[in-house]
Design an enzyme around this catalytic site. Structure first.
Site, PDB file in Angstrom:
ATOM      1  N   ARG A 110      29.900  77.512  46.171  1.00 33.89           N
ATOM      2  CA  ARG A 110      29.971  78.389  47.354  1.00 33.89           C
ATOM      3  C   ARG A 110      31.286  78.166  48.077  1.00 33.89           C
ATOM      4  O   ARG A 110      31.960  79.111  48.477  1.00 33.89           O
ATOM      5  CB  ARG A 110      28.784  78.114  48.267  1.00 33.89           C
ATOM      6  N   ASP A 113      27.747  79.267  40.354  1.00 33.37           N
ATOM      7  CA  ASP A 113      26.819  80.066  41.164  1.00 33.37           C
ATOM      8  C   ASP A 113      27.360  81.487  41.239  1.00 33.37           C
ATOM      9  O   ASP A 113      28.402  81.797  40.648  1.00 33.37           O
ATOM     10  CB  ASP A 113      26.613  79.438  42.553  1.00 33.37           C
ATOM     11  N   HIS A 163      21.564  83.145  39.731  1.00 32.54           N
ATOM     12  CA  HIS A 163      22.774  82.550  40.320  1.00 32.54           C
ATOM     13  C   HIS A 163      23.970  82.640  39.368  1.00 32.54           C
ATOM     14  O   HIS A 163      24.748  81.693  39.232  1.00 32.54           O
ATOM     15  CB  HIS A 163      22.513  81.079  40.716  1.00 32.54           C
ATOM     16  N   ASP A 175      16.598  78.220  39.298  1.00 32.33           N
ATOM     17  CA  ASP A 175      16.026  78.597  40.597  1.00 32.33           C
ATOM     18  C   ASP A 175      16.309  80.055  40.930  1.00 32.33           C
ATOM     19  O   ASP A 175      17.266  80.653  40.420  1.00 32.33           O
ATOM     20  CB  ASP A 175      16.605  77.711  41.711  1.00 32.33           C
ATOM     21  N   GLU A 176      15.482  80.607  41.784  1.00 37.19           N
ATOM     22  CA  GLU A 176      15.742  81.882  42.446  1.00 37.19           C
ATOM     23  C   GLU A 176      16.288  82.937  41.479  1.00 37.19           C
ATOM     24  O   GLU A 176      17.370  83.476  41.673  1.00 37.19           O
ATOM     25  CB  GLU A 176      16.719  81.674  43.614  1.00 37.19           C
ATOM     26  N   TRP A 185      12.349  71.112  45.026  1.00 37.02           N
ATOM     27  CA  TRP A 185      13.098  71.489  46.235  1.00 37.02           C
ATOM     28  C   TRP A 185      12.301  72.318  47.211  1.00 37.02           C
ATOM     29  O   TRP A 185      12.527  72.262  48.404  1.00 37.02           O
ATOM     30  CB  TRP A 185      14.407  72.203  45.864  1.00 37.02           C
ATOM     31  N   TYR A 239      17.693  68.661  52.689  1.00 41.51           N
ATOM     32  CA  TYR A 239      18.791  69.610  52.535  1.00 41.51           C
ATOM     33  C   TYR A 239      19.704  69.387  53.738  1.00 41.51           C
ATOM     34  O   TYR A 239      19.365  69.742  54.872  1.00 41.51           O
ATOM     35  CB  TYR A 239      18.261  71.048  52.504  1.00 41.51           C
ATOM     36  N   ASP A 251      22.344  70.766  54.645  1.00 40.50           N
ATOM     37  CA  ASP A 251      22.977  71.910  55.311  1.00 40.50           C
ATOM     38  C   ASP A 251      22.170  72.328  56.541  1.00 40.50           C
ATOM     39  O   ASP A 251      22.683  73.033  57.405  1.00 40.50           O
ATOM     40  CB  ASP A 251      23.191  73.098  54.359  1.00 40.50           C
ATOM     41  N   TRP A 294      24.344  71.999  50.131  1.00 41.46           N
ATOM     42  CA  TRP A 294      24.723  73.379  49.800  1.00 41.46           C
ATOM     43  C   TRP A 294      25.818  73.795  50.769  1.00 41.46           C
ATOM     44  O   TRP A 294      25.744  73.489  51.957  1.00 41.46           O
ATOM     45  CB  TRP A 294      23.508  74.304  49.926  1.00 41.46           C
ATOM     46  N   GLU A 298      27.285  76.965  51.561  1.00 43.63           N
ATOM     47  CA  GLU A 298      27.561  78.301  52.118  1.00 43.63           C
ATOM     48  C   GLU A 298      28.197  78.169  53.510  1.00 43.63           C
ATOM     49  O   GLU A 298      29.081  78.939  53.866  1.00 43.63           O
ATOM     50  CB  GLU A 298      26.265  79.112  52.263  1.00 43.63           C
TER      51      GLU A 298
HETATM   52  C1  ACM Z   1      17.884  75.890  45.696  1.00 42.27           C
HETATM   53  O1  ACM Z   1      17.998  75.490  46.867  1.00 42.27           O
HETATM   54  N1  ACM Z   1      18.001  77.183  45.442  1.00 42.27           N
HETATM   55  C2  ACM Z   1      17.622  74.995  44.600  1.00 42.27           C
END
Ligand code: ACM
Length: 546
Positions: A148, A177, A248, A319-320, A386, A411, A413, A461, A463
């Site tokens: 990011r 990502d 991602h 993920d996601e 997570w 996390y 962040d 993370w 961002e």
């Molecule tokens: C994640 O926070 N998407 C692993």
């Protein structure tokens, strides 16, 4: 007296001290030579003392430091004795001696972390003490998202030093990502030529977006990666690379459009037909096509990744991954029918399973985010839990190894205070005390299931962290509390002595100052740390826009 972080298992303080002088020798026994080189380098630069090499670890005189292996100790276990015969650090392996050497550095005081001596005539002393210590968990991790926002190589090496100073031992390197591809892959050069740069970056909230029109990017060459891995190995840190699939992946699709679901409409809102490296945040609908071409392409990527990273584990993300494109893609639907699968969740499971088999055949183990449980978890795979503890509990019950990194707790962040001066507004408020009271092993697990919890990991993370000052601010001091959770034998969360930890932190802030870490001070951000972040000014409540 000692204010050590993370707290050791057992400390018995004595009365005198070992003085390091111009005559002090550093003697590294067989198998500890690498630790000896590291320790003499850091102590020579901080103290200005010559610390000449000695011959025998037992022959340190009353002012020397001896390092040696003791096969009776566990792999990362160590014993540090400072007494009238000098200082000895003994470990079950070179890693154990290295962890003990970090404790020795803390005992010497904060200036032992400087890169040049403040004065030539000051005294350096190690208090007389016996310390016996071993980690609670074998996986004490930190994940850094360099996709990011790119962190140039020097910053990564610095974080490896900061991890080592806190006895952390797994660096989870989130290399790809939607917003950037950060590792050179020789057979697919466009991954970095195209995929490592984005034209602009969104900041401000979703409701009122603003654009930073500066291009952002960068990547690590294969030699950079070799250097990072070797630097980590000298510090007894394993580097676990993450190549995130099948979601991602927009940066990869921007570089090689045929990796995407080209039979569904992937046009952007601007009317472009080709995707570019993503310039905003959130969960991206553009995912990899489940084709043979994609599998062969990523096998090529992983072949180069395996050459670069000798780690036991390789992280494949997972993920996601929204399934909308697969639902609408005739190619994906044909693949589901051909494989006899029930649905798109099983298609993801098949995709992950392919790489589990592929990695296992090459002597590696797959690890992925807890979504890899959906549609059935590949045998032998391990899980990074997570989305809370649930994935980790389910995985451990099914006999899979787990790394606990629930976003609600670790996390980093998430903001660390609710005040209006907090520069990074996202997510929950997670204070230093919250992190200190985080328990990686949930009560629901039986001892047999709990044995599958390899350990724990804090995740950074980026961002909302556009530069290293912002990363420091979010990481510290909470990473120190996290390190104690991961290493030390702490009681249950409610019984943990947070006041005692805060008192030890007073000494630790002085170490972080000497290391040049831009941590959040206990009294709140310094004026220059209040600058608005990528998301603009803080807001109330938890915006879900990571
Ligand atoms: C994640 O926070 N998407 C692993």
């Amino acid at each position: 007296m000692t204010s050590l972080i993370p707290a050791p298992r057992r400390v018995v303080a004595g009365f005198g001290e070992v003085r390091l002088t111009g005559d002090s020798r550093l003697c590294a026994g067989p198998g500890t030579e690498g630790v000896g080189r590291w320790l003499s380098a850091v102590l020579q630069q901080a103290t200005g003392l010559p610390l000449r090499e000695g011959r025998q670890p037992d022959d340190t005189g009353d002012t020397g430091i001896g390092l040696r292996l003791d096969p009776e100790l566990g792999p990362e276990e160590y014993r540090l004795v400072s007494d009238p015969t000098g200082v000895r650090v003994e470990g079950g392996s070179a890693a154990g001696v290295f962890r003990g050497a970090q404790t020795l550095r803390q005992l010497l005081g904060p200036d032992a972390y400087r890169r040049a001596p403040l004065s030539r005539d000051r005294a350096w002393a190690v208090p007389h003490v016996t310390i016996e210590d071993a980690p609670r968990f074998r996986w004490r991790g930190l994940m850094l998202d360099v996709a990011r926002h790119f962190m140039p190589k020097e910053g990564v090496l610095r974080y490896l030093d900061l991890m080592a100073a806190h006895k952390l031992n797994v660096f989870h390197f989130h290399l790809t990502d939607d917003q950037g591809w950060r590792v050179e892959i020789r057979r697919h050069p466009r991954l970095t030529e195209v995929g490592s740069w984005r034209a602009r970056t969104k900041f401000g909230h979703r409701a009122s977006p603003l654009w930073d029109e500066k291009p952002h990017g960068g990547y690590y060459s294969q030699d950079d990666i070799r250097e990072i891995v070797a630097y980590a190995a000298e510090r007894h840190i394993a580097v676990v690379p993450e190549i995130d699939v099948p979601g991602h992946s927009q940066a990869a699709i921007a570089a090689y459009p045929e990796l995407g679901n080209t039979d569904v409409n992937t046009a952007s809102s601007k009317g472009d037909t080709a995707l570019s490296v993503w310039d905003t945040w959130g969960i991206n609908p553009n995912v990899l096509a489940p084709t043979d071409n994609t599998l062969r392409f990523y096998e090529g990527v992983f072949e180069e990744v395996l050459e670069l990273f000798p780690s036991e584990f390789v992280h494949i993300g997972g993920d996601e991954c929204p399934k909308d494109q697969w639902r609408h893609s005739p190619t994906a639907q044909a693949r589901i029918r051909e494989l006899g699968l029930a649905d798109e969740d099983q298609l993801q499971s098949w995709f992950i399973g392919h790489f589990d088999t592929w990695l296992s055949a090459r002597g590696r183990r797959l690890i992925g985010w807890d979504e890899i449980l959906e549609g059935g978890l590949a045998e032998g795979a391990a899980v990074s839990s997570w989305r809370g503890y649930a994935g980790g509990i389910a995985a451990a019950r099914a006999g899979h190894d787990v790394v606990m990194c629930p976003e609600q707790q670790v996390y980093l962040d998430h903001r660390q205070a609710p005040g209006p001066d907090e520069p990074v507004p996202i997510g929950y408020v997670r204070t230093l005390e919250d992190v200190y009271r985080f328990e990686p092993v949930p009560d629901e697990l039986t001892p047999r299931e709990a044995a599958h919890v390899l350990g724990t990991q804090a995740n950074l993370w980026t961002e909302v962290m556009e530069d290293h000052a912002r990363v420091d601010y979010q990481a510290f001091p909470r990473l120190a509390a996290f390190a104690e959770v991961a290493w030390s034998a702490l009681p249950a969360p409610a019984e943990r002595d947070f006041a005692g930890f805060e008192e030890r932190m007073t000494a630790h802030y002085a170490r972080l100052d000497a290391l040049g870490v831009g941590y959040r001070p206990p009294s709140g951000p310094r004026p220059w740390q209040r600058r608005p972040g990528v998301l603009g000014r803080p807001i109330d409540g938890p915006p879900p826009n990571r």
